[in-house]
Enzyme design. Structure first.
Site, mmCIF file in Angstrom:
data_model
loop_
_atom_site.group_PDB
_atom_site.id
_atom_site.type_symbol
_atom_site.label_atom_id
_atom_site.label_comp_id
_atom_site.label_asym_id
_atom_site.label_seq_id
_atom_site.Cartn_x
_atom_site.Cartn_y
_atom_site.Cartn_z
ATOM 1 N N LYS A 273 7.656 17.798 7.510
ATOM 2 C CA LYS A 273 8.451 18.850 8.152
ATOM 3 C C LYS A 273 9.168 18.406 9.425
ATOM 4 O O LYS A 273 8.618 17.649 10.217
ATOM 5 C CB LYS A 273 7.532 20.015 8.516
ATOM 6 C CG LYS A 273 7.021 20.751 7.322
ATOM 7 C CD LYS A 273 6.136 21.891 7.771
ATOM 8 C CE LYS A 273 5.808 22.811 6.611
ATOM 9 N NZ LYS A 273 4.887 23.867 7.025
ATOM 10 N N GLY B 291 -1.037 10.182 12.289
ATOM 11 C CA GLY B 291 -1.322 10.898 11.045
ATOM 12 C C GLY B 291 -1.238 10.069 9.784
ATOM 13 O O GLY B 291 -1.846 9.012 9.677
ATOM 14 N N GLY C 95 -3.337 12.429 16.760
ATOM 15 C CA GLY C 95 -2.750 13.401 17.689
ATOM 16 C C GLY C 95 -2.338 12.775 19.008
ATOM 17 O O GLY C 95 -1.281 13.092 19.564
HETATM 18 P P1 AMP Z 1 3.216 14.335 8.088
HETATM 19 O O1 AMP Z 1 1.753 14.677 8.247
HETATM 20 O O2 AMP Z 1 4.144 15.280 8.730
HETATM 21 O O3 AMP Z 1 3.500 12.897 8.398
HETATM 22 O O4 AMP Z 1 3.522 14.544 6.542
HETATM 23 C C1 AMP Z 1 2.947 13.767 5.563
HETATM 24 C C2 AMP Z 1 3.091 14.458 4.242
HETATM 25 O O5 AMP Z 1 4.461 14.581 3.910
HETATM 26 C C3 AMP Z 1 2.460 13.685 3.119
HETATM 27 O O6 AMP Z 1 1.353 14.399 2.665
HETATM 28 C C4 AMP Z 1 3.560 13.620 2.056
HETATM 29 O O7 AMP Z 1 3.099 13.915 0.763
HETATM 30 C C5 AMP Z 1 4.546 14.667 2.503
HETATM 31 N N1 AMP Z 1 5.895 14.395 2.020
HETATM 32 C C6 AMP Z 1 6.604 13.277 2.152
HETATM 33 N N2 AMP Z 1 7.770 13.357 1.504
HETATM 34 C C7 AMP Z 1 7.816 14.568 0.933
HETATM 35 C C8 AMP Z 1 8.785 15.237 0.098
HETATM 36 N N3 AMP Z 1 9.926 14.653 -0.246
HETATM 37 N N4 AMP Z 1 8.481 16.475 -0.333
HETATM 38 C C9 AMP Z 1 7.321 17.055 0.029
HETATM 39 N N5 AMP Z 1 6.380 16.481 0.802
HETATM 40 C C10 AMP Z 1 6.626 15.260 1.249
#
Ligand code: AMP
Length: 395
Positions: A197, A353, A376
């Site tokens: 996100k 993360g 974090g």
């Molecule tokens: P973060 O914790 O914000 O680094 O998000 C990591 C997560 O983003 C992982 O669990 C991925 O599966 C997810 N992610 C990465 N690319 C995508 C995508 N194209 N659509 C949905 N989820 C995604």
């Protein structure tokens, strides 16, 4: 900034805040000793100087005293890793702890019971911090994973050791690595931001636009930007309320001369599943019913070219849904590109993360310059915040 090398620990008791918050299985065995291994250089330095170590840590999120969260469970693993026997005391403050600390001889290690068995730890209680401070002569903070928390043992305690406190090896390395990326990195500087996100990364993006020359955006975040530019993103993940923000980031980047690199193609799937049907499509022309779950071949090629030009690289967040094998390739290839750049002299830092999980899972750990130990704490550092645990050491 004082480090271990500013002190000789001969006949001194080092009170060391470590991060031994390790995962345990159902038999209370340590399943990943990385955090204990990371603390070893600090502990060994104190012992080799002729000092003793009093180790304090939290483990999990206990509610009061709960045996399943006792640090007793990790003694055997700690002894294996450190190669020294470890004494244990069943509380971290009070008469028993004070007596055990008093009895400690040079060359010995004492592990205190879980700090979070006392709610005063998380409350940052001054009296509790003072009680802890009675146990040692010199306070050493080596717990990066909790440096963003103003807890008693990570922050408040530092005031009771005027002139007698320093960073441990691990924490000093973390600080140095972040500095290399955010302040003193050789140009061109690149940040790769992936993950799900925009909303969870926005403060980081805004902070690093002043520091980088290139920004690669991948993962689920991509689609908010592509939609903002007028593309069709099909059923891909998108934060509609962040579209204005995405436009603003692109404008800011242009004004600051930062090149933003977005994927040009994606591996799209007809369901959020490893078994879904897939096709490669342009990132701005994804059919309805399909969602982009990984970057496509042309994007990988483009990203590889950018990575190879850069001398300082920060990587946070996967480029696709790497947990599913069929959508892990973009993240793996990016790891390969960064490993190659590192081999050719670039400094690369992976942190925050899921990127750490991805880097470990795909075996890149030894092929990048530094993998941060704090999720974090790393994210907050990249957001430009001063971590309370670090600030307290500098006062
Ligand atoms: P973060 O914790 O914000 O680094 O998000 C990591 C997560 O983003 C992982 O669990 C991925 O599966 C997810 N992610 C990465 N690319 C995508 C995508 N194209 N659509 C949905 N989820 C995604």
């Amino acid at each position: 900034m004082k480090t271990l090398n500013d002190f000789n620990f001969e006949n001194k008791k080092a009170l060391i805040r470590v991060d031994f918050n390790v995962p345990l299985n159902d038999d209370f065995e340590v399943t990943d000793a990385t955090r204990i291994i990371s603390a070893k250089p600090t502990i060994i330095k104190v012992l080799e100087d002729g000092g003793s170590c009093i180790l304090m840590s939290h483990l999990g999120r206990p509610k009061g005293v709960q045996d399943e969260f006792s640090l007793r469970h990790i003694i055997t693993e700690a002894e294996d890793v450190l190669g020294v026997s470890v004494k244990f005391v069943e509380d971290c403050v009070g008469d028993k702890a004070e007596q055990a600390a008093k009895d400690l001889k040079p060359g010995e290690i004492l592990l205190l019971e879980n700090l979070r068995f006392h709610e005063e730890e998380k409350q940052g209680d001054k009296g509790f911090a003072e009680a802890l401070s009675k146990l040692g002569d010199i306070y050493v903070n080596d717990a990066f994973g909790t440096a963003h928390r103003a807890h008693a043992s990570t922050t408040v305690i530092a005031q009771f050791f005027p002139g007698q406190k320093c960073f441990g090896n691990l924490l000093a390395q973390e600080i140095e690595s972040i500095k290399k990326v955010m302040q003193t990195g050789e140009k061109p500087v690149l940040a790769v931001l992936g993950g799900a996100k925009v909303s969870s990364k926005i403060t980081i993006i805004e902070n690093i636009l002043d520091k980088v020359d290139h920004l690669i955006i991948g993962g689920g975040m991509t689609f908010t930007f592509i939609k903002a530019k007028g593309g069709n993103i099909g059923d891909s993940i998108c934060e509609d309320d962040k579209i204005e923000l995405a436009l603003d980031i692109m404008k800011q980047a242009e004004a600051k001369n930062v090149s933003i690199h977005l994927p040009v193609d994606v591996l799209a799937a007809n369901a959020f599943s490893n078994d879904a049907e897939t096709q490669v499509v342009d990132v701005d022309d994804i059919p309805n019913g399909w969602q982009g779950l990984d970057v496509g071949p042309r994007s990988k090629q483009n990203f590889d070219e950018v990575v190879r030009q850069c001398m300082t690289i920060l990587w946070n967040g996967p480029l696709g849904v790497f947990e599913m094998e069929n959508f892990a390739n973009g993240t793996i290839e990016l790891g390969n590109s960064i490993a190659e750049a590192t081999k050719n002299g670039a400094f690369s830092l992976v942190g925050g993360g899921d990127s750490v999980a991805a880097v470990k899972q795909f075996g890149f750990e030894d092929k990048v310059s530094y993998v941060s130990t704090g999720g974090g704490a790393m994210l907050e550092s990249l957001e430009g915040k001063t971590l309370p645990g670090i600030a307290a050491m500098l006062e």
